[in-house]
Design a protein around this motif. Structure first.
Motif, mmCIF file in Angstrom:
data_model
loop_
_atom_site.group_PDB
_atom_site.id
_atom_site.type_symbol
_atom_site.label_atom_id
_atom_site.label_comp_id
_atom_site.label_asym_id
_atom_site.label_seq_id
_atom_site.Cartn_x
_atom_site.Cartn_y
_atom_site.Cartn_z
ATOM 1 N N ALA A 10 64.436 1.430 58.766
ATOM 2 C CA ALA A 10 64.191 0.450 59.823
ATOM 3 C C ALA A 10 63.352 -0.728 59.339
ATOM 4 C CB ALA A 10 63.498 1.129 61.003
ATOM 5 N N GLN A 11 62.545 -0.499 58.292
ATOM 6 C CA GLN A 11 61.661 -1.570 57.826
ATOM 7 C C GLN A 11 62.275 -2.429 56.722
ATOM 8 O OE1 GLN A 11 57.685 -0.190 57.015
ATOM 9 N NE2 GLN A 11 56.865 -2.264 56.719
ATOM 10 N N LEU A 12 63.498 -2.142 56.313
ATOM 11 C CA LEU A 12 64.124 -2.922 55.245
ATOM 12 C C LEU A 12 64.178 -4.423 55.537
ATOM 13 C CD1 LEU A 12 67.069 -0.610 54.066
ATOM 14 C CD2 LEU A 12 64.948 -1.146 52.848
ATOM 15 N N PRO A 13 64.398 -4.843 56.796
ATOM 16 C CA PRO A 13 64.424 -6.288 57.066
ATOM 17 C C PRO A 13 63.045 -6.955 57.055
ATOM 18 C CG PRO A 13 65.699 -5.060 58.711
ATOM 19 C CD PRO A 13 64.856 -4.068 57.962
ATOM 20 N N ASP A 14 61.993 -6.164 56.952
ATOM 21 C CA ASP A 14 60.624 -6.693 56.956
ATOM 22 C C ASP A 14 60.479 -7.764 55.879
ATOM 23 O OD1 ASP A 14 57.832 -7.120 56.659
ATOM 24 O OD2 ASP A 14 57.402 -5.106 57.402
ATOM 25 N N LYS A 15 59.968 -8.942 56.269
ATOM 26 C CA LYS A 15 59.857 -10.045 55.318
ATOM 27 C C LYS A 15 58.930 -9.721 54.148
ATOM 28 C CE LYS A 15 56.164 -12.437 57.853
ATOM 29 N NZ LYS A 15 55.774 -13.714 58.523
ATOM 30 N N ARG A 16 58.016 -8.766 54.358
ATOM 31 C CA ARG A 16 57.084 -8.403 53.291
ATOM 32 C C ARG A 16 57.744 -7.608 52.175
ATOM 33 N NH1 ARG A 16 52.803 -6.103 57.582
ATOM 34 N NH2 ARG A 16 54.830 -5.509 58.452
ATOM 35 N N ILE A 17 58.885 -6.993 52.464
ATOM 36 C CA ILE A 17 59.573 -6.250 51.406
ATOM 37 C C ILE A 17 60.991 -6.767 51.178
ATOM 38 C CG2 ILE A 17 58.235 -4.152 51.779
ATOM 39 C CD1 ILE A 17 60.614 -2.990 53.260
ATOM 40 N N ARG A 18 61.344 -7.853 51.865
ATOM 41 C CA ARG A 18 62.696 -8.397 51.726
ATOM 42 C C ARG A 18 62.970 -8.801 50.277
ATOM 43 N NH1 ARG A 18 63.200 -12.867 55.777
ATOM 44 N NH2 ARG A 18 62.764 -11.134 57.195
ATOM 45 N N GLY A 19 61.972 -9.405 49.644
ATOM 46 C CA GLY A 19 62.138 -9.809 48.250
ATOM 47 C C GLY A 19 62.340 -8.619 47.331
ATOM 48 N N VAL A 20 61.612 -7.539 47.612
ATOM 49 C CA VAL A 20 61.752 -6.330 46.805
ATOM 50 C C VAL A 20 63.141 -5.729 46.989
ATOM 51 C CG1 VAL A 20 60.811 -4.040 46.340
ATOM 52 C CG2 VAL A 20 59.286 -5.889 47.017
ATOM 53 N N VAL A 21 63.650 -5.794 48.207
ATOM 54 C CA VAL A 21 64.993 -5.282 48.487
ATOM 55 C C VAL A 21 66.020 -6.041 47.646
ATOM 56 C CG1 VAL A 21 66.808 -5.093 50.224
ATOM 57 C CG2 VAL A 21 64.457 -4.467 50.803
ATOM 58 N N ILE A 22 65.885 -7.366 47.609
ATOM 59 C CA ILE A 22 66.823 -8.187 46.837
ATOM 60 C C ILE A 22 66.730 -7.856 45.347
ATOM 61 C CG2 ILE A 22 67.387 -10.541 46.125
ATOM 62 C CD1 ILE A 22 66.457 -11.466 48.898
ATOM 63 N N VAL A 23 65.500 -7.774 44.842
ATOM 64 C CA VAL A 23 65.306 -7.429 43.428
ATOM 65 C C VAL A 23 65.859 -6.041 43.142
ATOM 66 C CG1 VAL A 23 63.575 -6.923 41.656
ATOM 67 C CG2 VAL A 23 63.308 -8.929 43.114
ATOM 68 N N SER A 24 65.624 -5.104 44.063
ATOM 69 C CA SER A 24 66.118 -3.743 43.883
ATOM 70 C C SER A 24 67.641 -3.721 43.837
ATOM 71 C CB SER A 24 65.610 -2.852 45.018
ATOM 72 O OG SER A 24 66.092 -1.532 44.888
ATOM 73 N N LEU A 25 68.277 -4.473 44.740
ATOM 74 C CA LEU A 25 69.738 -4.536 44.770
ATOM 75 C C LEU A 25 70.293 -5.084 43.460
ATOM 76 C CD1 LEU A 25 70.347 -5.888 48.389
ATOM 77 C CD2 LEU A 25 71.043 -3.661 47.514
ATOM 78 N N LEU A 26 69.728 -6.198 43.007
ATOM 79 C CA LEU A 26 70.231 -6.841 41.794
ATOM 80 C C LEU A 26 69.963 -5.994 40.554
ATOM 81 C CD1 LEU A 26 69.197 -10.564 42.465
ATOM 82 C CD2 LEU A 26 71.459 -9.521 42.703
ATOM 83 N N SER A 27 68.751 -5.435 40.475
ATOM 84 C CA SER A 27 68.407 -4.637 39.293
ATOM 85 C C SER A 27 69.208 -3.339 39.258
ATOM 86 C CB SER A 27 66.906 -4.332 39.273
ATOM 87 O OG SER A 27 66.515 -3.615 40.420
ATOM 88 N N ALA A 28 69.404 -2.726 40.432
ATOM 89 C CA ALA A 28 70.187 -1.488 40.487
ATOM 90 C C ALA A 28 71.622 -1.741 40.052
ATOM 91 C CB ALA A 28 70.153 -0.906 41.894
ATOM 92 N N LEU A 29 72.193 -2.845 40.528
ATOM 93 C CA LEU A 29 73.560 -3.192 40.144
ATOM 94 C C LEU A 29 73.657 -3.437 38.644
ATOM 95 C CD1 LEU A 29 76.458 -3.842 40.959
ATOM 96 C CD2 LEU A 29 75.723 -6.195 41.398
#
Length: 238
Positions: A10-29
């Motif tokens: 539920a907290q994935l859209p949180d602006k405080r971790i949004r950047g980490v989500v993007i980095v995680s997506l790109l690095s995981a790929l």
């Protein structure tokens, strides 16, 4: 445990971790593609037999092996990336769900690099050693998956819990707490492992796993009354 993962997603859209989500997506790929590429090269660039049709068959089997091995090593390797962003994710979770906590201990970069590299080496090494057993258990339906989740569930539970808990307790306390709640933490680690093997979802697994483990660790530390004051700098738990 389920509540911890529900809150994490539920907290994935949180602006405080949004950047980490993007980095995680790109690095995981990138990691998955790199793993698959290296494994494909290693398995297909070697000529094992001189018969073309047999070699072609082996290449097809090699493609299947690449997919399986990439999933096998993915949880350990991608965890190295999130280690550098764990603080940001844990801070966001605490700010939203646990306001009023005292300042946490900030880990130096060298400590993060050392602990994540050590974990990745141990996790990959153990999975390589377990490969013959994985293959043997293929003859018993489902048993190889049980071994995979059992082994990596333990490894990820230990890594994620220590990484989160060491922000607020000394190494000896974290080690004792982990041993008292081994079964519960293993279930959390097994859930993170499962997420790390689900296509597309696996790209979010490190962030979700960190957030969920922050909830679990905070709950356990509150139960043991360990959140009254900030903890001084300490060495990682062994």
């Amino acid at each position: 445990m389920i509540d911890a993962f529900v809150k994490a997603f539920a907290q994935l859209p949180d602006k405080r971790i949004r950047g980490v989500v993007i980095v995680s997506l790109l690095s995981a790929l990138a990691i998955y593609v790199a793993l698959a590429g290296v494994l494909w090269w290693a398995l297909t660039d070697t000529v094992l037999v001189s018969l073309p049709w047999v070699e072609a068959l082996l290449d097809v089997l090699g493609g299947v092996a690449v997919f399986v091995l990439s999933l096998l090593f993915f949880p350990a390797v991608v965890t190295m990336i999130i280690g550098f962003f764990l603080e940001q994710v844990a801070d966001a979770v605490e700010a939203r769900h646990y306001p009023g906590l005292p300042p946490n201990r900030e880990q130096p970069v060298w400590e993060i690099i050392g602990s994540t590299a050590k974990f990745a080496a141990v996790a990959i090494g153990l999975n390589i050693l377990a490969l013959p057993l994985y293959l043997l258990l293929l003859f018993i339906p489902g048993s190889s998956l049980v071994l995979f989740y059992a082994l990596n569930g333990y490894l990820l539970s230990r890594e994620y819990f220590e990484a989160v808990a060491l922000r607020r307790a000394d190494a000896a306390t974290v080690k004792s707490l982990r041993r008292q709640h081994t079964a519960r933490l293993w279930l959390v680690g097994a859930a993170i492992t499962f997420l790390a093997t689900v296509p597309f979802v696996n790209m979010l697994a490190p962030v979700v796993g960190t957030a969920a483990m922050t909830h679990v660790a905070t709950g356990l530390m509150r139960r043991h009354k360990l959140l009254d004051k900030p903890v001084p700098t300490a060495e990682p738990a062994q």
